[in-house]
Design a protein around this motif. Structure first.
Motif, mmCIF file in Angstrom:
data_model
loop_
_atom_site.group_PDB
_atom_site.id
_atom_site.type_symbol
_atom_site.label_atom_id
_atom_site.label_comp_id
_atom_site.label_asym_id
_atom_site.label_seq_id
_atom_site.Cartn_x
_atom_site.Cartn_y
_atom_site.Cartn_z
ATOM 1 N N PHE A 187 0.714 -1.331 -0.057
ATOM 2 C CA PHE A 187 -0.112 -0.013 0.021
ATOM 3 C C PHE A 187 0.881 1.328 0.057
ATOM 4 O O PHE A 187 0.488 2.239 -0.765
ATOM 5 N N LEU A 188 1.889 1.244 0.686
ATOM 6 C CA LEU A 188 2.934 2.562 0.783
ATOM 7 C C LEU A 188 3.423 2.642 -0.629
ATOM 8 O O LEU A 188 3.430 3.883 -1.068
ATOM 9 N N ASN A 189 4.128 1.726 -1.179
ATOM 10 C CA ASN A 189 4.871 1.949 -2.360
ATOM 11 C C ASN A 189 4.028 2.045 -3.459
ATOM 12 O O ASN A 189 4.165 3.064 -4.370
ATOM 13 N N ALA A 190 2.864 1.590 -3.595
ATOM 14 C CA ALA A 190 1.841 1.727 -4.830
ATOM 15 C C ALA A 190 1.397 3.099 -4.708
ATOM 16 O O ALA A 190 1.044 3.672 -5.742
ATOM 17 N N THR A 191 1.114 3.570 -3.449
ATOM 18 C CA THR A 191 0.519 4.870 -3.334
ATOM 19 C C THR A 191 1.688 6.058 -3.664
ATOM 20 O O THR A 191 1.300 6.974 -4.327
ATOM 21 N N ILE A 192 2.966 5.786 -3.429
ATOM 22 C CA ILE A 192 3.996 6.558 -3.792
ATOM 23 C C ILE A 192 4.167 6.649 -5.437
ATOM 24 O O ILE A 192 4.437 7.576 -6.058
ATOM 25 N N LEU A 193 3.684 5.534 -6.124
ATOM 26 C CA LEU A 193 3.708 5.494 -7.235
ATOM 27 C C LEU A 193 2.631 6.063 -7.859
ATOM 28 O O LEU A 193 2.699 6.094 -9.401
ATOM 29 N N GLY A 194 1.692 6.448 -7.269
ATOM 30 C CA GLY A 194 0.377 7.070 -7.850
ATOM 31 C C GLY A 194 -0.807 6.337 -7.871
ATOM 32 O O GLY A 194 -1.956 6.948 -8.285
ATOM 33 N N LYS A 222 -6.296 -2.019 -3.733
ATOM 34 C CA LYS A 222 -7.175 -3.260 -3.298
ATOM 35 C C LYS A 222 -7.587 -4.002 -4.315
ATOM 36 O O LYS A 222 -7.823 -5.448 -4.185
ATOM 37 N N VAL A 223 -8.188 -3.637 -5.586
ATOM 38 C CA VAL A 223 -8.552 -4.341 -6.608
ATOM 39 C C VAL A 223 -7.477 -5.246 -7.116
ATOM 40 O O VAL A 223 -7.565 -6.563 -7.400
ATOM 41 N N LYS A 224 -6.140 -4.750 -7.119
ATOM 42 C CA LYS A 224 -5.005 -5.470 -7.704
ATOM 43 C C LYS A 224 -4.137 -6.320 -6.580
ATOM 44 O O LYS A 224 -2.943 -6.973 -7.055
ATOM 45 N N PHE A 225 -4.513 -6.187 -5.439
ATOM 46 C CA PHE A 225 -3.715 -6.450 -4.260
ATOM 47 C C PHE A 225 -3.197 -8.190 -4.413
ATOM 48 O O PHE A 225 -2.175 -8.403 -4.530
ATOM 49 N N VAL A 227 4.610 -3.023 -12.218
ATOM 50 C CA VAL A 227 3.999 -3.543 -13.388
ATOM 51 C C VAL A 227 2.341 -3.642 -13.240
ATOM 52 O O VAL A 227 1.667 -3.884 -14.567
ATOM 53 N N HIS A 228 1.865 -3.670 -12.141
ATOM 54 C CA HIS A 228 0.415 -3.754 -11.838
ATOM 55 C C HIS A 228 -0.316 -2.470 -11.833
ATOM 56 O O HIS A 228 -1.368 -2.492 -11.635
ATOM 57 N N MET A 229 0.608 -1.282 -11.833
ATOM 58 C CA MET A 229 -0.022 -0.031 -11.781
ATOM 59 C C MET A 229 -0.326 0.450 -13.112
ATOM 60 O O MET A 229 -1.014 1.526 -13.443
ATOM 61 N N ASN A 230 -0.441 -0.373 -14.199
ATOM 62 C CA ASN A 230 -0.807 -0.216 -15.668
ATOM 63 C C ASN A 230 -0.134 1.316 -16.181
ATOM 64 O O ASN A 230 -0.671 2.379 -16.449
#
Length: 441
Positions: free
Chosen positions: A138-145, A152-155, A189-192
């Motif tokens: 959650f922390l890193n994905a938030t930093i990446l935008g 939650k959907v891609k967790f 790679v999961h942040m499209n």
């Protein structure tokens, strides 16, 4: 024509029409650093003071102990392109990536990136060591935008790809470097992303994960622009549509990936290309073999029918291998997951020599194996070569997976070498015995 040494772009206005659907535009970018820490701090305070009173510091000239880490770099990257960056340590590759991700501002030039950037440029970058893997996602994905809802959907997909399920609730400080890389890459790679940036940190991953990463990059490449840094020149040739060779902060070559690799090897003296023109031709043919059509078709992956494909050469004790002794046992280990039933599963393995000639091919049809898979699921196994009968040389192997006559996957297994023999003719030595009925003197 690829750019040679001394032919860097000098114009400050590169038209965006050079590349269709440009998502990365780098124009005459330079970045300087200071070798002396105290002097660097003094320069920083001086420049900041000038900015505060409205005086723009002169960045064109180098002051004492300063050097150009990046010197007048220009390129454009469109959606669907994969750019490889090659160079010896200290040539400026990582600095350029940090400029692209906004960690450093350029001293000169302009960088424009259109869209979301997914970057993996350091082992564990953006992770808190004392937070769990779940919390760090959650922390890193938030930093990446990414938004919390996106995460939650891609967790579950992120966790499955990273293969850290058993350690999800453990602090990241307890992870190996490979586990941190898997998690970081999976998030990126999961942040499209519109732009994917991958540094050579993937070198710490195991073989199967590196292969999975390569497949993921190939899947993303049609909707993203990718910048890929690696010392693995085979990965550069296989994954990249073009490459830049960097030396002392400058782009000394830009062109097709296989030409860039040859240029780099020649520049570093790792391969005597200039002294051995036959070797140069062989390297070029070797690369062309990896991309040209064959009787099995082009490199292909039907993502709707097959996923999680892994394959590699292994020796008789199960270790990854790139060379074999003549007459010894060899295997290709494979596994994949079918997403739909397959009426007739066919596996084929063609083997080429380094000049692109098809030496032999092996398929399940030759043994009349009836492989009818009525439900989706994991398929795994080995192809056993009881005795390596190919004579010494370099060879290239592919694997093709088919549903009847329909290709659902085809890719390179790898290059392998058959080591020297005392005496041989041609390309193949069969198993044989000399039998004499009678001799007389």
């Amino acid at each position: 024509m690829p750019a040679q040494i001394g032919t860097k772009q000098q114009n400050n206005s590169l038209p965006d029409s050079v590349v269709d659907d440009v998502v990365v535009s780098v124009r005459n970018v330079s970045k300087k650093f200071c070798k002396n820490l105290r002097r660097s701090m003094a320069y920083g305070i001086s420049d900041l003071s000038k900015n505060l009173i409205g005086i723009k510091p002169d960045v064109a000239e180098l002051r004492k102990d300063e050097f150009w880490a990046i010197d007048d770099i220009s390129f454009q990257l469109g959606r669907g392109e994969v750019l490889g960056l090659i160079g010896v340590n200290g040539s400026g590759k990582s600095t350029l990536l940090r400029l692209l991700t906004g960690i450093f501002p350029p001293d000169k030039g302009d960088i424009r990136i259109m869209g979301r950037v997914g970057a993996l440029i350091a082992v564990g970058a953006g992770f808190h060591p004392y937070m769990t893997g779940k919390e760090n996602i959650f922390l890193n994905a938030t930093i990446l935008g990414m938004t919390r809802q996106e995460i939650k959907v891609k967790f579950n997909d992120i966790v499955d790809f990273a293969e850290i399920g058993d350690f999800l609730d453990a602090p990241v400080a307890t992870y190996s470097s490979g586990m941190r890389v898997r998690l970081g890459f999976s998030i990126a790679v999961h942040m499209n992303p519109d732009v994917t940036i991958v540094d050579e940190v993937l070198a710490v991953g195991d073989f199967n994960f590196r292969q999975k990463c390569s497949e993921r990059i190939n899947e993303l490449r049609h909707r993203t622009a990718t910048i890929f840094v690696s010392h693995n020149l085979r990965d550069i040739k296989m994954l990249c549509t073009k490459a830049i060779v960097m030396d002392k902060g400058q782009a000394v070559f830009e062109g097709p990936s296989f030409e860039a690799v040859e240029f780099y090897l020649n520049m570093t003296g790792s391969c005597a290309i200039e002294k051995d023109k036959d070797k140069q031709i062989e390297n070029k043919r070797l690369n062309q073999v990896q991309h040209k059509d064959s009787i099995f078709g082009e490199i292909y992956h039907n993502n709707e029918k097959i996923t999680d494909v892994h394959h590699q050469w292994i020796d008789e004790v199960g270790n990854y291998a790139e060379s074999f002794e003549h007459g010894r046992e060899a295997f290709i280990k494979f596994s994949f997951r079918l997403l739909k039933p397959v009426n007739k599963l066919v596996l084929g393995v063609p083997i080429y020599d380094s000049n692109g000639n098809l030496i032999t091919g092996i398929s399940t049809d030759m043994e009349k194996l009836d492989l009818n898979i009525q439900s989706e699921g994991l398929v795994s196994g080995k192809l056993q070569i009881k005795k390596m009968s190919l004579n010494p040389g370099e060879y290239i192997t592919y694997i093709a997976i088919m549903d009847g006559k329909e290709f659902i996957y085809r890719n390179i297994v790898g290059n392998f070498t058959v080591r020297e023999m005392p005496f041989y003719f041609g390309v193949y030595t069969p198993e044989y015995n000399w039998i004499f009925d009678k001799t007389s003197s």
